[in-house]
Design an enzyme around this catalytic site. Structure first.
Site, PDB file in Angstrom:
ATOM      1  N   SER A 131       0.823  -1.215   0.000  1.00 19.17           N
ATOM      2  CA  SER A 131       0.000   0.000   0.000  1.00 19.17           C
ATOM      3  C   SER A 131       0.859   1.268   0.000  1.00 19.17           C
ATOM      4  CB  SER A 131      -0.894   0.004   1.234  1.00 19.17           C
ATOM      5  OG  SER A 131      -1.629   1.206   1.296  1.00 19.17           O
TER       6      SER A 131
ATOM      7  N   SER B  13      -3.872   3.821   1.147  1.00 19.55           N
ATOM      8  CA  SER B  13      -4.980   3.817   2.113  1.00 19.55           C
ATOM      9  C   SER B  13      -5.963   4.950   1.844  1.00 19.55           C
ATOM     10  CB  SER B  13      -4.453   3.954   3.538  1.00 19.55           C
ATOM     11  OG  SER B  13      -3.609   2.881   3.852  1.00 19.55           O
TER      12      SER B  13
ATOM     13  N   LEU C  58      -1.331  10.302   5.074  1.00 18.71           N
ATOM     14  CA  LEU C  58      -2.511   9.662   4.461  1.00 18.71           C
ATOM     15  C   LEU C  58      -3.309  10.588   3.512  1.00 18.71           C
ATOM     16  CD1 LEU C  58      -3.887   7.634   7.541  1.00 18.71           C
ATOM     17  CD2 LEU C  58      -2.642   6.703   5.571  1.00 18.71           C
TER      18      LEU C  58
ATOM     19  N   ASN D 153      -5.613  -0.627   7.416  1.00 16.48           N
ATOM     20  CA  ASN D 153      -4.407   0.045   7.885  1.00 16.48           C
ATOM     21  C   ASN D 153      -4.655   0.440   9.339  1.00 16.48           C
ATOM     22  OD1 ASN D 153      -2.273   1.671   8.487  1.00 16.48           O
ATOM     23  ND2 ASN D 153      -2.440   2.979   6.684  1.00 16.48           N
TER      24      ASN D 153
ATOM     25  N   CYS E 166      -0.557   2.767  10.615  1.00 14.14           N
ATOM     26  CA  CYS E 166       0.150   3.953  10.141  1.00 14.14           C
ATOM     27  C   CYS E 166       0.752   4.658  11.362  1.00 14.14           C
ATOM     28  CB  CYS E 166      -0.814   4.890   9.419  1.00 14.14           C
ATOM     29  SG  CYS E 166      -0.026   6.445   8.963  1.00 14.14           S
TER      30      CYS E 166
ATOM     31  N   THR F 200       5.474   0.446   8.495  1.00  9.32           N
ATOM     32  CA  THR F 200       6.799   1.054   8.715  1.00  9.32           C
ATOM     33  C   THR F 200       7.159   1.153  10.206  1.00  9.32           C
ATOM     34  OG1 THR F 200       5.705   3.197   8.602  1.00  9.32           O
ATOM     35  CG2 THR F 200       6.773   2.422   6.596  1.00  9.32           C
TER      36      THR F 200
ATOM     37  N   GLY G 212      11.045  -4.323   3.435  1.00  8.02           N
ATOM     38  CA  GLY G 212      12.417  -4.431   2.938  1.00  8.02           C
ATOM     39  C   GLY G 212      12.661  -5.500   1.902  1.00  8.02           C
TER      40      GLY G 212
ATOM     41  N   THR H 208       9.048  -0.231  -1.088  1.00  2.94           N
ATOM     42  CA  THR H 208      10.190   0.669  -1.314  1.00  2.94           C
ATOM     43  C   THR H 208      11.092   0.197  -2.457  1.00  2.94           C
ATOM     44  OG1 THR H 208      10.075   1.368   0.978  1.00  2.94           O
ATOM     45  CG2 THR H 208      12.173   1.724  -0.130  1.00  2.94           C
TER      46      THR H 208
HETATM   47  C1  LIG Z   1       5.880   6.539   0.569  1.00  5.51           C
HETATM   48  C2  LIG Z   1       5.172   5.479   1.328  1.00  5.51           C
HETATM   49  C3  LIG Z   1       3.792   5.545   1.500  1.00  5.51           C
HETATM   50  C4  LIG Z   1       3.116   4.552   2.223  1.00  5.51           C
HETATM   51  N1  LIG Z   1       1.759   4.645   2.357  1.00  5.51           N
HETATM   52  C5  LIG Z   1       1.083   3.646   3.012  1.00  5.51           C
HETATM   53  C6  LIG Z   1      -0.343   3.679   3.100  1.00  5.51           C
HETATM   54  O1  LIG Z   1      -1.022   4.567   2.589  1.00  5.51           O
HETATM   55  N2  LIG Z   1      -0.946   2.666   3.792  1.00  5.51           N
HETATM   56  C7  LIG Z   1      -0.249   1.622   4.366  1.00  5.51           C
HETATM   57  O2  LIG Z   1      -0.860   0.727   4.966  1.00  5.51           O
HETATM   58  N3  LIG Z   1       1.106   1.560   4.247  1.00  5.51           N
HETATM   59  C8  LIG Z   1       1.777   2.542   3.600  1.00  5.51           C
HETATM   60  N4  LIG Z   1       3.139   2.470   3.479  1.00  5.51           N
HETATM   61  C9  LIG Z   1       3.856   1.323   4.080  1.00  5.51           C
HETATM   62  C10 LIG Z   1       4.137   0.219   3.040  1.00  5.51           C
HETATM   63  O3  LIG Z   1       2.954  -0.303   2.503  1.00  5.51           O
HETATM   64  C11 LIG Z   1       4.954  -0.915   3.657  1.00  5.51           C
HETATM   65  O4  LIG Z   1       4.237  -1.478   4.744  1.00  5.51           O
HETATM   66  C12 LIG Z   1       6.305  -0.451   4.176  1.00  5.51           C
HETATM   67  O5  LIG Z   1       6.865   0.526   3.337  1.00  5.51           O
HETATM   68  C13 LIG Z   1       7.303  -1.614   4.341  1.00  5.51           C
HETATM   69  O6  LIG Z   1       7.500  -2.277   3.106  1.00  5.51           O
HETATM   70  P1  LIG Z   1       8.724  -1.907   2.097  1.00  5.51           P
HETATM   71  O7  LIG Z   1       9.987  -1.906   2.928  1.00  5.51           O
HETATM   72  O8  LIG Z   1       8.694  -2.949   1.034  1.00  5.51           O
HETATM   73  O9  LIG Z   1       8.426  -0.536   1.575  1.00  5.51           O
HETATM   74  C14 LIG Z   1       3.838   3.453   2.777  1.00  5.51           C
HETATM   75  C15 LIG Z   1       5.222   3.386   2.573  1.00  5.51           C
HETATM   76  C16 LIG Z   1       5.897   4.357   1.875  1.00  5.51           C
HETATM   77  C17 LIG Z   1       7.393   4.242   1.681  1.00  5.51           C
END
Ligand SMILES: Cc1cc2nc3c(=O)[nH]c(=O)nc-3n(C[C@H](O)[C@H](O)[C@H](O)COP(=O)(O)O)c2cc1C
Length: 306
Positions: free
Chosen positions: A23, A48, A75, A128, A131, A194, A245, A267
């Site tokens: 997401s 989200s 958000l 979610n 957050c 995160t 990650g 990411t």
């Molecule tokens: C720029 C950005 C925006 C994100 N927006 C959301 C979001 O709107 N809703 C959500 O549940 N997670 C959001 N996340 C979290 C990601 O979905 C994910 O859980 C988190 O980045 C860890 O995974 P990754 O290391 O592969 O990025 C966001 C992450 C990033 C970097």
């Protein structure tokens, strides 16, 4: 026997492979979600969306850190009523399951957003509740087992589609939350969102993000996310989607071995490119063949054997 070794079932959804767009990384538009589906993702999670539109925070909302990104977007979203028509349109264009990520400020709000998303065509909703940077929603709900249970029960009553709970790593015991979610009827758990983080500018001597604190994503959090999946799998039967990650096929396989039935990728798309889905799927398939496994399902949780 299933001829596609990568296919997997998750909370009633049929996935052609276990890689899923996380997401928030590419927003809401049909075009960007379609791009990720064409790049090989087995399912898509939207950014989200809440009951009413939200502006999000002013810039800077993202800052690069060693091994990842720290973001506090706040958000930003158009609200579910406005977004519903885009969901319906996206469903006519993409052929992989569309999971709509939702948030709210109360159990009733989560339920209402889930209902509208379902009516618009969502194949599943991901709550979610994790957050780390918006008050009165997200992890403020996901850190409280009682509140979490209420939210899940109301959402389950409002939709017939699978309900996925996205858990926060910013708690003492993630297994307790995973158990609470399972008891309330969660169909799957995404672990994790995160990790709370901050960056400070040495010139201005102030935090860089406009919101001061944000959430860390990318390779820096992989061992934390992997441990969360391992811990949850040990105690909880609900299917798990690993997230945090994942950038290579080896990362994805580690998550599957730890107990994830699928993995979300976020990411890595920003730091590499959408073709990461194809590369990861190819790597998983080669690994299965080399280890003489017939399917992804065969290796889920294998790291737990004695
Ligand atoms: C720029 C950005 C925006 C994100 N927006 C959301 C979001 O709107 N809703 C959500 O549940 N997670 C959001 N996340 C979290 C990601 O979905 C994910 O859980 C988190 O980045 C860890 O995974 P990754 O290391 O592969 O990025 C966001 C992450 C990033 C970097």
């Amino acid at each position: 026997m299933n001829s596609n070794p990568l296919s997997t079932r998750l909370a009633g959804l049929e996935l052609k492979n276990p890689t899923v767009l996380a997401s928030g990384i590419l927003g809401y538009s049909t075009e960007s979600l379609q791009r990720i589906a064409e790049a090989g993702a087995g399912a898509i999670v939207t950014k989200s969306v809440g009951l009413t539109p939200r502006m999000g925070y002013p810039n800077p909302t993202v800052v690069q850190a060693n091994g990842g990104l720290i973001n506090a977007m706040g958000l930003p979203n158009p609200g579910i009523v406005e977004y519903a028509s885009e969901i319906s349109f996206t469903k006519t264009v993409i052929t992989v399951p569309l999971i709509v990520s939702i948030y709210g400020y109360s159990a009733e709000e989560y339920a209402e957003v889930a209902k509208t998303a379902t009516e618009a065509g969502a194949d599943a909703v991901e709550l979610n509740v994790s957050c780390p940077h918006v008050k009165k929603t997200g992890s403020e709900i996901g850190q409280n087992p009682m509140l979490l249970k209420q939210v899940i029960r109301q959402v389950k009553a409002a939709t017939s589609k699978p309900v996925i709970i996205k858990l926060s790593p910013n708690i003492t015991d993630i297994v307790e939350l995973a158990q609470a979610a399972t008891k309330s009827g969660a169909d799957a758990l995404t672990a994790v969102n995160t990790v709370r983080a901050i960056a400070i500018d040495t010139e201005t001597a102030l935090p860089i993000l406009s919101n001061t604190r944000g959430g860390l994503s990318g390779p820096a959090i992989k061992p934390i996310a992997l441990c969360a999946v391992y811990d949850i799998y040990e105690k909880v039967k609900t299917p798990i989607i690993g997230c945090g990650g994942i950038a290579t096929w080896q990362d994805a396989v580690e998550f599957l071995l730890a107990g994830a039935s699928a993995v979300q990728i976020g990411t890595a798309i920003a730091l590499r490119d959408p073709m990461v889905f194809q590369a990861i799927n190819h790597g998983i398939q080669t690994y299965l063949k080399k280890k003489k496994h017939r399917s992804v399902q065969e290796i889920v949780g294998q790291a737990h054997r004695n």
